[in-house]
Motif scaffolding. Structure first.
Motif, PDB file in Angstrom:
ATOM      1  N   LYS A  72       0.705  -1.171  -0.014  1.00  0.00           N
ATOM      2  CA  LYS A  72      -0.062   0.123   0.109  1.00  0.00           C
ATOM      3  C   LYS A  72       0.841   1.316   0.095  1.00  0.00           C
ATOM      4  N   PRO A  73       0.590   2.192  -0.830  1.00  0.00           N
ATOM      5  CA  PRO A  73       1.136   3.644  -0.950  1.00  0.00           C
ATOM      6  C   PRO A  73       0.462   4.548   0.218  1.00  0.00           C
ATOM      7  N   ARG A  74       1.011   4.459   1.339  1.00  0.00           N
ATOM      8  CA  ARG A  74       0.099   5.238   2.179  1.00  0.00           C
ATOM      9  C   ARG A  74       0.770   6.576   2.411  1.00  0.00           C
ATOM     10  N   THR A  75      -0.122   7.606   2.621  1.00  0.00           N
ATOM     11  CA  THR A  75       0.435   8.975   2.820  1.00  0.00           C
ATOM     12  C   THR A  75       1.126   9.381   4.007  1.00  0.00           C
ATOM     13  N   SER A  76       1.027   8.333   4.882  1.00  0.00           N
ATOM     14  CA  SER A  76       1.754   8.442   6.425  1.00  0.00           C
ATOM     15  C   SER A  76       2.675   7.266   6.340  1.00  0.00           C
ATOM     16  N   PRO A  77       3.696   7.303   6.807  1.00  0.00           N
ATOM     17  CA  PRO A  77       4.669   5.900   7.019  1.00  0.00           C
ATOM     18  C   PRO A  77       4.248   5.185   8.067  1.00  0.00           C
ATOM     19  N   PHE A  78       3.227   5.903   9.031  1.00  0.00           N
ATOM     20  CA  PHE A  78       2.699   5.082  10.105  1.00  0.00           C
ATOM     21  C   PHE A  78       1.417   4.579  10.019  1.00  0.00           C
ATOM     22  N   SER A  79       0.873   4.550   8.756  1.00  0.00           N
ATOM     23  CA  SER A  79      -0.404   4.054   8.390  1.00  0.00           C
ATOM     24  C   SER A  79      -0.030   2.460   8.023  1.00  0.00           C
ATOM     25  N   PHE A  80      -1.077   1.568   8.030  1.00  0.00           N
ATOM     26  CA  PHE A  80      -0.980   0.143   7.670  1.00  0.00           C
ATOM     27  C   PHE A  80      -0.347   0.248   6.306  1.00  0.00           C
ATOM     28  N   GLN A  81       0.728  -0.633   6.103  1.00  0.00           N
ATOM     29  CA  GLN A  81       1.444  -0.657   4.789  1.00  0.00           C
ATOM     30  C   GLN A  81       1.042  -1.792   3.760  1.00  0.00           C
ATOM     31  N   GLY A  82       0.291  -2.728   4.439  1.00  0.00           N
ATOM     32  CA  GLY A  82       0.086  -3.761   3.460  1.00  0.00           C
ATOM     33  C   GLY A  82       0.857  -5.172   4.149  1.00  0.00           C
ATOM     34  N   LEU A  83       0.097  -6.242   3.823  1.00  0.00           N
ATOM     35  CA  LEU A  83       0.762  -7.804   4.392  1.00  0.00           C
ATOM     36  C   LEU A  83       1.832  -7.860   3.123  1.00  0.00           C
ATOM     37  N   GLY A  84       2.071  -7.251   2.160  1.00  0.00           N
ATOM     38  CA  GLY A  84       3.171  -7.829   1.402  1.00  0.00           C
ATOM     39  C   GLY A  84       2.863  -9.176   0.754  1.00  0.00           C
ATOM     40  N   ILE A  85       3.791 -10.173   0.795  1.00  0.00           N
ATOM     41  CA  ILE A  85       3.772 -11.373  -0.057  1.00  0.00           C
ATOM     42  C   ILE A  85       2.731 -12.170   0.513  1.00  0.00           C
ATOM     43  N   GLU A  86       2.523 -11.920   1.919  1.00  0.00           N
ATOM     44  CA  GLU A  86       1.449 -12.938   2.492  1.00  0.00           C
ATOM     45  C   GLU A  86       0.228 -12.486   1.919  1.00  0.00           C
ATOM     46  N   GLY A  87      -0.093 -11.098   1.744  1.00  0.00           N
ATOM     47  CA  GLY A  87      -1.198 -10.533   1.095  1.00  0.00           C
ATOM     48  C   GLY A  87      -1.290 -11.071  -0.427  1.00  0.00           C
ATOM     49  N   LEU A  88      -0.218 -11.375  -1.105  1.00  0.00           N
ATOM     50  CA  LEU A  88      -0.393 -11.704  -2.478  1.00  0.00           C
ATOM     51  C   LEU A  88      -0.725 -13.114  -2.486  1.00  0.00           C
ATOM     52  N   LYS A  89      -0.430 -14.105  -1.411  1.00  0.00           N
ATOM     53  CA  LYS A  89      -0.611 -15.573  -1.448  1.00  0.00           C
ATOM     54  C   LYS A  89      -2.285 -15.667  -1.232  1.00  0.00           C
ATOM     55  N   MET A  90      -2.620 -14.471  -0.315  1.00  0.00           N
ATOM     56  CA  MET A  90      -4.014 -14.816  -0.110  1.00  0.00           C
ATOM     57  C   MET A  90      -4.692 -14.516  -1.328  1.00  0.00           C
ATOM     58  N   LEU A  91      -4.463 -13.219  -1.962  1.00  0.00           N
ATOM     59  CA  LEU A  91      -5.201 -13.171  -3.380  1.00  0.00           C
ATOM     60  C   LEU A  91      -5.104 -14.401  -4.134  1.00  0.00           C
ATOM     61  N   GLN A  92      -3.747 -15.030  -4.242  1.00  0.00           N
ATOM     62  CA  GLN A  92      -3.843 -16.091  -5.083  1.00  0.00           C
ATOM     63  C   GLN A  92      -4.707 -17.214  -4.703  1.00  0.00           C
ATOM     64  N   LYS A  93      -5.080 -17.559  -3.414  1.00  0.00           N
ATOM     65  CA  LYS A  93      -5.965 -18.220  -3.017  1.00  0.00           C
ATOM     66  C   LYS A  93      -7.282 -17.965  -3.381  1.00  0.00           C
TER      67      LYS A  93
END
Ligand code: PEP
Ligand code: MN
Length: 335
Positions: A128-149
């Motif tokens: 996630k490209p978040r405006t604040s560095p302190f906001s949730f940045q995404g699950l990264g590769i784990e998130g990609l694997k969930m999408l794949q599933k």
């Protein structure tokens, strides 16, 4: 090229272009073939250099600063085939899903409702490209694997954002469509990296970008692809009016259609600010003639890690999708 120019004649022109150190792309149309020449300082080259070749009808300087995205290069609307889904044709393609992938349960529930309501593509940010560095940045590769599933379970295609050149390879292993977010529309090394994958790309308009800048950004991606692979997305722009999060730039659609052959979809979620405004913005976009929509939904918007305020609850999404089906017909579209 002339209407009945031969393949050899076209190839001879392409060879000349390359010999003088420029790039060439060939658009074979039903009526005629166009050879587009691009590179730096093309203004310094005399058109006669190409005009003398047999089979050349005329040499036209494209005044516009963008080339490959332009209607001058390709007259007919581009349709992008992605597996069973065609974007830019009669089909009105709905992409739906959460702003961010948060858990397997969340993305799976979104995928199921999206599928049941007629969406063809599942959205969800893992990076996630978040405006604040302190906001949730995404699950990264784990998130990609969930999408794949979720894709495996439902058959929906995946559109997900790529935010850095370093992760382009990783994300393209999972995504059917690579999303370039508004904040990265002018991140040229990223556009280059994404272009080189030759995957379909959803390019969102930067919220201060002109239409010209949007189309030049598209050219960055298109230059690596013999077949056009960019879907443009209107998602709201900054104006002095703060009634919404962004001013929905759907009124630019007719002009953008004139300028480019690329498919154009709209995002009614990010301009809306509040989810209760999303359906009307979506209906407006469909009435204007977009090729698709990308919409944010969430099983429990109160607990969303990002953009909960604008995310539709499943029931409201289902109601909206029914209305979309009827509206699409008015524009001769099928969902
Ligand atoms: C998104 O799609 O969640 C997103 C960040 O959109 P945009 O880049 O248009 O702000
Ligand atoms: Mn979002």
């Amino acid at each position: 090229m002339k209407k009945f120019a031969t393949e050899q004649e076209v190839l001879a022109v392409v060879k000349k272009v390359k010999d003088i150190g420029l790039g060439a792309q060939v658009d074979v149309g039903e009526e005629m073939t166009v050879v587009v020449v691009f590179g730096v300082n093309t203004g310094g080259i005399e058109t006669g250099v190409f005009q003398v070749f047999p089979g050349v009808e005329q040499v036209v300087r494209i005044e516009k600063p963008y080339k490959l995205a332009s209607r001058d290069f390709k007259v007919s609307d581009t349709i992008i085939d992605i597996g069973p889904v065609r974007i830019g044709g009669r089909e009105l393609v709905i992409m739906a899903g959460p702003c961010s992938v948060e858990s397997e349960k969340q993305i799976m529930e979104c995928a199921q409702i999206a599928k049941a309501c007629g969406a063809k593509v599942l959205r969800g940010g893992a990076f996630k490209p978040r405006t604040s560095p302190f906001s949730f940045q995404g699950l990264g590769i784990e998130g990609l694997k969930m999408l794949q599933k979720a894709k495996k379970e439902t058959g929906l295609l995946i559109v997900t954002e790529v935010v850095s050149s370093e992760t382009v390879r990783l994300v393209s292993e999972y995504a059917d469509i690579l999303q370039i977010g508004a904040r990265n529309m002018q991140n040229y090394p990223l556009l280059d990296a994404v272009g080189k994958t030759q995957k379909p790309v959803l390019l969102k308009r930067g919220f201060c970008a002109t239409l010209e800048e949007l189309l030049m950004a598209a050219d960055y991606i298109l230059q690596y692809n013999p077949k056009p692979n960019v879907i443009l997305c209107l998602r709201g722009i900054r104006t002095p009016v703060d009634a919404n999060r962004f001013t929905f730039d759907i009124c630019h659609l007719p002009k953008l259609r004139e300028l480019t052959h690329l498919p154009i979809i709209a995002d009614p979620s990010h301009p809306a600010k509040y989810s209760r405004y999303v359906p009307d913005l979506a209906y407006g976009a469909i009435a204007m003639g977009v090729d698709g929509l990308i919409v944010e939904i969430h099983p429990n918007p109160q607990n969303a890690q990002s953009d909960g305020l604008q995310s539709l609850k499943f029931g409201d999404f289902a109601t909206m999708m029914e209305a979309i089906g009827r509206l699409a017909e008015v524009r001769g579209r099928i969902v």
